[in-house]
Scaffold this motif. Sequence first.
Motif, PDB file in Angstrom:
ATOM      1  N   MET A   2      44.727  11.315 -24.449  1.00  0.00           N
ATOM      2  CA  MET A   2      44.088  10.409 -25.387  1.00  0.00           C
ATOM      3  C   MET A   2      42.784  10.989 -25.933  1.00  0.00           C
ATOM      4  O   MET A   2      42.386  10.684 -27.059  1.00  0.00           O
ATOM      5  CB  MET A   2      43.842   9.055 -24.725  1.00  0.00           C
ATOM      6  N   THR A   3      42.104  11.826 -25.157  1.00  0.00           N
ATOM      7  CA  THR A   3      40.898  12.479 -25.670  1.00  0.00           C
ATOM      8  C   THR A   3      41.247  13.390 -26.839  1.00  0.00           C
ATOM      9  O   THR A   3      40.564  13.405 -27.871  1.00  0.00           O
ATOM     10  CB  THR A   3      40.195  13.278 -24.560  1.00  0.00           C
ATOM     11  N   HIS A   4      42.330  14.156 -26.708  1.00  0.00           N
ATOM     12  CA  HIS A   4      42.783  15.001 -27.815  1.00  0.00           C
ATOM     13  C   HIS A   4      43.120  14.143 -29.036  1.00  0.00           C
ATOM     14  O   HIS A   4      42.815  14.521 -30.174  1.00  0.00           O
ATOM     15  CB  HIS A   4      44.002  15.813 -27.395  1.00  0.00           C
ATOM     16  N   THR A   5      43.751  12.992 -28.803  1.00  0.00           N
ATOM     17  CA  THR A   5      44.112  12.097 -29.904  1.00  0.00           C
ATOM     18  C   THR A   5      42.867  11.561 -30.591  1.00  0.00           C
ATOM     19  O   THR A   5      42.788  11.518 -31.824  1.00  0.00           O
ATOM     20  CB  THR A   5      44.989  10.949 -29.376  1.00  0.00           C
ATOM     21  N   TRP A   6      41.867  11.158 -29.803  1.00  0.00           N
ATOM     22  CA  TRP A   6      40.629  10.621 -30.375  1.00  0.00           C
ATOM     23  C   TRP A   6      39.925  11.672 -31.221  1.00  0.00           C
ATOM     24  O   TRP A   6      39.476  11.391 -32.341  1.00  0.00           O
ATOM     25  CB  TRP A   6      39.688  10.161 -29.265  1.00  0.00           C
ATOM     26  N   ILE A   7      39.795  12.882 -30.710  1.00  0.00           N
ATOM     27  CA  ILE A   7      39.075  13.934 -31.437  1.00  0.00           C
ATOM     28  C   ILE A   7      39.791  14.257 -32.741  1.00  0.00           C
ATOM     29  O   ILE A   7      39.146  14.436 -33.786  1.00  0.00           O
ATOM     30  CB  ILE A   7      38.907  15.185 -30.556  1.00  0.00           C
ATOM     31  N   LEU A   8      41.112  14.328 -32.720  1.00  0.00           N
ATOM     32  CA  LEU A   8      41.844  14.592 -33.960  1.00  0.00           C
ATOM     33  C   LEU A   8      41.667  13.434 -34.940  1.00  0.00           C
ATOM     34  O   LEU A   8      41.480  13.653 -36.141  1.00  0.00           O
ATOM     35  CB  LEU A   8      43.321  14.835 -33.668  1.00  0.00           C
ATOM     36  N   GLY A  91      32.199  25.247 -19.550  1.00  0.00           N
ATOM     37  CA  GLY A  91      32.591  24.104 -20.370  1.00  0.00           C
ATOM     38  C   GLY A  91      32.235  22.796 -19.693  1.00  0.00           C
ATOM     39  O   GLY A  91      31.939  22.737 -18.494  1.00  0.00           O
ATOM     40  N   TYR A  92      32.293  21.725 -20.455  1.00  0.00           N
ATOM     41  CA  TYR A  92      31.916  20.391 -19.983  1.00  0.00           C
ATOM     42  C   TYR A  92      32.630  20.021 -18.690  1.00  0.00           C
ATOM     43  O   TYR A  92      32.016  19.540 -17.731  1.00  0.00           O
ATOM     44  CB  TYR A  92      32.234  19.370 -21.082  1.00  0.00           C
ATOM     45  N   ALA A  93      33.949  20.230 -18.643  1.00  0.00           N
ATOM     46  CA  ALA A  93      34.733  19.779 -17.490  1.00  0.00           C
ATOM     47  C   ALA A  93      34.328  20.499 -16.212  1.00  0.00           C
ATOM     48  O   ALA A  93      34.340  19.906 -15.122  1.00  0.00           O
ATOM     49  CB  ALA A  93      36.224  19.975 -17.760  1.00  0.00           C
ATOM     50  N   ILE A 128      37.534  15.462 -13.694  1.00  0.00           N
ATOM     51  CA  ILE A 128      36.648  15.152 -14.814  1.00  0.00           C
ATOM     52  C   ILE A 128      37.467  14.828 -16.061  1.00  0.00           C
ATOM     53  O   ILE A 128      37.184  13.852 -16.779  1.00  0.00           O
ATOM     54  CB  ILE A 128      35.679  16.320 -15.086  1.00  0.00           C
ATOM     55  N   GLU A 129      38.497  15.602 -16.334  1.00  0.00           N
ATOM     56  CA  GLU A 129      39.317  15.340 -17.510  1.00  0.00           C
ATOM     57  C   GLU A 129      40.054  14.009 -17.386  1.00  0.00           C
ATOM     58  O   GLU A 129      40.163  13.255 -18.358  1.00  0.00           O
ATOM     59  CB  GLU A 129      40.298  16.494 -17.724  1.00  0.00           C
ATOM     60  N   LEU A 130      40.555  13.706 -16.198  1.00  0.00           N
ATOM     61  CA  LEU A 130      41.247  12.436 -15.979  1.00  0.00           C
ATOM     62  C   LEU A 130      40.326  11.243 -16.201  1.00  0.00           C
ATOM     63  O   LEU A 130      40.700  10.254 -16.838  1.00  0.00           O
ATOM     64  CB  LEU A 130      41.824  12.380 -14.560  1.00  0.00           C
ATOM     65  N   THR A 131      39.125  11.326 -15.673  1.00  0.00           N
ATOM     66  CA  THR A 131      38.212  10.187 -15.759  1.00  0.00           C
ATOM     67  C   THR A 131      37.559  10.089 -17.136  1.00  0.00           C
ATOM     68  O   THR A 131      37.334   8.979 -17.632  1.00  0.00           O
ATOM     69  CB  THR A 131      37.136  10.267 -14.662  1.00  0.00           C
ATOM     70  N   PHE A 132      37.281  11.216 -17.776  1.00  0.00           N
ATOM     71  CA  PHE A 132      36.737  11.174 -19.135  1.00  0.00           C
ATOM     72  C   PHE A 132      37.729  10.474 -20.058  1.00  0.00           C
ATOM     73  O   PHE A 132      37.365   9.592 -20.841  1.00  0.00           O
ATOM     74  CB  PHE A 132      36.457  12.590 -19.632  1.00  0.00           C
ATOM     75  N   ASP A 133      38.980  10.862 -19.974  1.00  0.00           N
ATOM     76  CA  ASP A 133      40.038  10.273 -20.786  1.00  0.00           C
ATOM     77  C   ASP A 133      40.112   8.767 -20.553  1.00  0.00           C
ATOM     78  O   ASP A 133      40.215   7.971 -21.489  1.00  0.00           O
ATOM     79  CB  ASP A 133      41.366  10.945 -20.415  1.00  0.00           C
ATOM     80  N   LEU A 134      40.032   8.372 -19.283  1.00  0.00           N
ATOM     81  CA  LEU A 134      40.135   6.956 -18.929  1.00  0.00           C
ATOM     82  C   LEU A 134      38.941   6.179 -19.478  1.00  0.00           C
ATOM     83  O   LEU A 134      39.109   5.099 -20.067  1.00  0.00           O
ATOM     84  CB  LEU A 134      40.211   6.807 -17.411  1.00  0.00           C
ATOM     85  N   VAL A 236      30.766  10.997 -16.119  1.00  0.00           N
ATOM     86  CA  VAL A 236      31.250  11.145 -17.500  1.00  0.00           C
ATOM     87  C   VAL A 236      30.862   9.944 -18.352  1.00  0.00           C
ATOM     88  O   VAL A 236      31.593   9.557 -19.264  1.00  0.00           O
ATOM     89  CB  VAL A 236      32.790  11.362 -17.527  1.00  0.00           C
ATOM     90  N   ASP A 237      29.697   9.371 -18.075  1.00  0.00           N
ATOM     91  CA  ASP A 237      29.300   8.176 -18.813  1.00  0.00           C
ATOM     92  C   ASP A 237      28.703   8.495 -20.176  1.00  0.00           C
ATOM     93  O   ASP A 237      28.496   7.605 -20.991  1.00  0.00           O
ATOM     94  CB  ASP A 237      28.320   7.329 -17.993  1.00  0.00           C
ATOM     95  N   ASP A 238      28.427   9.765 -20.459  1.00  0.00           N
ATOM     96  CA  ASP A 238      27.880  10.163 -21.751  1.00  0.00           C
ATOM     97  C   ASP A 238      28.962  10.885 -22.550  1.00  0.00           C
ATOM     98  O   ASP A 238      29.065  12.107 -22.537  1.00  0.00           O
ATOM     99  CB  ASP A 238      26.658  11.069 -21.550  1.00  0.00           C
ATOM    100  N   PHE A 239      29.781  10.109 -23.269  1.00  0.00           N
ATOM    101  CA  PHE A 239      30.887  10.702 -24.013  1.00  0.00           C
ATOM    102  C   PHE A 239      30.403  11.706 -25.057  1.00  0.00           C
ATOM    103  O   PHE A 239      31.033  12.724 -25.312  1.00  0.00           O
ATOM    104  CB  PHE A 239      31.691   9.616 -24.750  1.00  0.00           C
ATOM    105  N   ASP A 240      29.258  11.392 -25.667  1.00  0.00           N
ATOM    106  CA  ASP A 240      28.784  12.208 -26.777  1.00  0.00           C
ATOM    107  C   ASP A 240      28.397  13.615 -26.354  1.00  0.00           C
ATOM    108  O   ASP A 240      28.347  14.521 -27.194  1.00  0.00           O
ATOM    109  CB  ASP A 240      27.582  11.522 -27.433  1.00  0.00           C
ATOM    110  N   ALA A 241      28.139  13.802 -25.069  1.00  0.00           N
ATOM    111  CA  ALA A 241      27.780  15.144 -24.594  1.00  0.00           C
ATOM    112  C   ALA A 241      28.934  16.118 -24.755  1.00  0.00           C
ATOM    113  O   ALA A 241      28.725  17.333 -24.803  1.00  0.00           O
ATOM    114  CB  ALA A 241      27.354  15.083 -23.124  1.00  0.00           C
ATOM    115  N   PHE A 242      30.160  15.594 -24.859  1.00  0.00           N
ATOM    116  CA  PHE A 242      31.315  16.460 -25.113  1.00  0.00           C
ATOM    117  C   PHE A 242      31.884  16.252 -26.509  1.00  0.00           C
ATOM    118  O   PHE A 242      32.180  17.218 -27.211  1.00  0.00           O
ATOM    119  CB  PHE A 242      32.414  16.199 -24.082  1.00  0.00           C
ATOM    120  N   LEU A 243      32.022  14.999 -26.932  1.00  0.00           N
ATOM    121  CA  LEU A 243      32.736  14.727 -28.174  1.00  0.00           C
ATOM    122  C   LEU A 243      32.016  15.279 -29.404  1.00  0.00           C
ATOM    123  O   LEU A 243      32.633  15.948 -30.245  1.00  0.00           O
ATOM    124  CB  LEU A 243      32.951  13.214 -28.327  1.00  0.00           C
ATOM    125  N   SER A 244      30.737  15.015 -29.530  1.00  0.00           N
ATOM    126  CA  SER A 244      30.015  15.476 -30.726  1.00  0.00           C
ATOM    127  C   SER A 244      29.952  16.999 -30.824  1.00  0.00           C
ATOM    128  O   SER A 244      30.256  17.558 -31.889  1.00  0.00           O
ATOM    129  CB  SER A 244      28.601  14.880 -30.751  1.00  0.00           C
TER     130      SER A 244
END
Length: 259
Positions: A2-8, A91-93, A128-134, A236-244
């Motif tokens: 879902m993270t890949h889906t959101w970024i796209l 990387g972030y993860a 980290i990837e599992l919980t970030f996605d969640l 992983v409470d700061d989504f913007d640290a990876f997404l932006s």
Amino acid sequence: MMTHTWILKEFLGSNFRESLDLYVYNVCPDLLPIQKGITAEFTHGIPRRFFYPPQHQKAAYVLFHLLVDDMAHHGQIHTDPVCGFNPNSQGYAYRRGQSLIEPILEFQQRMGMDVDRRTAAYRAHTIIELTFDLRLVQEAGEVRLYELFSEAVDHTVDKKMDELCETLDWFFGVEAAVIRQALEKGLSSGTLERIKSLKDIEGRIGFYIDRFGLDRDDDAAWEGTRALLLQAMRLVDDFDAFLSPTLCAIKNSSIPCFL
């Protein structure tokens, strides 16, 4: 996924619904290894193509997936795939997963299944990837990502499968018939139901237990894995640290590969 889906979706902007099959291209590196003989090492380590004939331009969105993974694993985009596992990746993860390494080592020891630090680092990045996605799905107002992805799958299966298989044949150099078998498994109702089962932390715990060979019938395995994932949720409470940074890196990259 879902993270890949959101970024796209964010990358596509206001046109995010115009080519729904792009969301399936985007997750193919994770979908195809469901087929025996196709490995994640192969789909993620494929030599990168930056120029596409008109009939295969959508293959650029397979590469999109790999660029996001670059940012998650290495903190920067690479024009050539990075081969081999580096537990000290920046990387972030991997950076966010550092504080999970010792707890994982202790948990594995309690379970009588010792692992080395290198393996623990890999599992930490997975958590980290599992919980970030969640958290992205549950807490960032993105609960409709599953619906968007499911709609994309239905559209692709109904109308775009021949085009998808032919393009992936060209991109990966794997016969279209083999690609189709993999996609039929990866996009099956059973697989999609399993993806939907990851909407809550219990589903993610079960995924981790299955992935790393723990016993689903062992309460200690569930309790220990739950503790690890809850610890990761706080990391992983700061989504913007990876997404932006990821969106910026892809938009500003010198790789002219997107439609």
